[in-house]
Design an enzyme around this catalytic site. Sequence first.
Site, PDB file in Angstrom:
ATOM      1  N   SER A 108       0.782  -1.241   0.000  1.00  0.00           N
ATOM      2  CA  SER A 108       0.000   0.000   0.000  1.00  0.00           C
ATOM      3  C   SER A 108       0.810   1.285   0.000  1.00  0.00           C
ATOM      4  O   SER A 108       0.224   2.368  -0.109  1.00  0.00           O
ATOM      5  CB  SER A 108      -0.971   0.016   1.187  1.00  0.00           C
ATOM      6  OG  SER A 108      -2.073  -0.814   0.918  1.00  0.00           O
ATOM      7  N   LYS A 111       0.198   3.764  -2.727  1.00  0.00           N
ATOM      8  CA  LYS A 111      -0.821   4.815  -2.685  1.00  0.00           C
ATOM      9  C   LYS A 111      -0.211   6.216  -2.677  1.00  0.00           C
ATOM     10  O   LYS A 111      -0.873   7.181  -3.052  1.00  0.00           O
ATOM     11  CB  LYS A 111      -1.730   4.611  -1.465  1.00  0.00           C
ATOM     12  CG  LYS A 111      -2.630   3.379  -1.570  1.00  0.00           C
ATOM     13  CD  LYS A 111      -3.496   3.213  -0.336  1.00  0.00           C
ATOM     14  CE  LYS A 111      -4.548   2.123  -0.510  1.00  0.00           C
ATOM     15  NZ  LYS A 111      -4.000   0.759  -0.472  1.00  0.00           N
ATOM     16  N   SER A 165      -5.921   3.215   4.548  1.00  0.00           N
ATOM     17  CA  SER A 165      -5.417   2.419   3.416  1.00  0.00           C
ATOM     18  C   SER A 165      -6.542   1.789   2.606  1.00  0.00           C
ATOM     19  O   SER A 165      -6.447   0.646   2.149  1.00  0.00           O
ATOM     20  CB  SER A 165      -4.460   1.325   3.914  1.00  0.00           C
ATOM     21  OG  SER A 165      -3.540   0.975   2.905  1.00  0.00           O
TER      22      SER A 165
END
Length: 408
Positions: A108, A111, A165
């Site tokens: 993640s 991102k 997230s």
Amino acid sequence: MAVKIVAALSATLLLVTGVPASAAARAEIPCPKPKIAKPSAPPRPTPPEENAEQMAVGGEDLATHGLIVPDGAKSPPAVTATTWMVADLDTGEVLGACGPHVHQTPASVQKILLAATAIGSLDPDKQVTVVRSDLDIEPGSSAVGLVVGGKYPISTLWLGLLLNSGNDAANALARMAGGGGADGVKKTVNGMNELAASLGAYQTHAVTPSGLDGKGQFTSAYDLALIARVCFANGDFRKYVLTRSAQMPAQKKPKASGFQFQNENKLIYNYEGALGGKTGFTTLARHSYVGAAERGGRRLVVTLLGAEARPQRGWEQGAALLDWGFAQPAGSSVGSLVTPEEVAASAKAPETEAEAAPVTDETVPTAQTGSPRGLSVAAALSVAVLLALAPLLLLLTQRRKRRLAQRR
């Protein structure tokens, strides 16, 4: 003449061994790691073949799979992260690293590349209606709880992405940044890759906007620092990642209650001067982390990939490396974060050199032999030295092949 010989040697070492001359001559130093019992995990994906020139972006000393720290610096803390880097967000100095350009899977922390690509183009006050494809995420993966047909401010989606997230928020933001249509996510992922290339983040290739695993998706500790530098230059990003909790608004159609969600990055609660960052985990990628902090007028960023959660979680490993970084004197560095301007200039340089290169008798091969009509003294000396170094070149090539075979 001597300069030409050295240049020829360096070029040949780069061609034959795949690493710059200075890196080839330097033995790699293992990164400090604690002894742990690693949990079972899927086999790591086979990374792309390494590009020697790209491995040396930011400085030849960074072209290593091992540890690189300034001369005289204390040994950094032992962490489970497979690769990591500490850099100065403002000066671009790289204070230390472990395998900074080695390909890893992002999870993640991907991102932040989505944020770097889209945060400046989306109006934070605009309302977005969630569609079914926004919720097309891997079952059991992290989601902030969007509902199909629900209407949310883009600012709330950014908070859902960076605090919790949310992979559902990642899809919705990517779709909107790509025009809002069915191909919006694809367009944004293409934009993420274009931005990465323009920053000099050459080990980065995005397949998903969220960091959910995808075939061919990679990044590196160095690349994440380049991307983080863009993110922390944005005021909205800095505000979002320091937000401790946020409210998801209730929805009338379809009916859904509102709720509060919290920032999962424990650095902001426990580290003096924390500026925020992003956590990440998939079973394949293991733990990844990006975090930044400010002390004594210095803003440092830490990036780490391929870590385990014991004996320290990702943010704790990041905190330990930040402590080590802040203990280094100002001006200490082993390389630098390249700027987009430097990347653009280096891309133009080969074209300029090719256009300007004069054609001479020494560069035109003869019809009979296909070799230059005459070697200059410097070139002849270069050939002689290279022939003398042939055994060394062979040894380095064999070592490189063994390292590649071991990594695979």
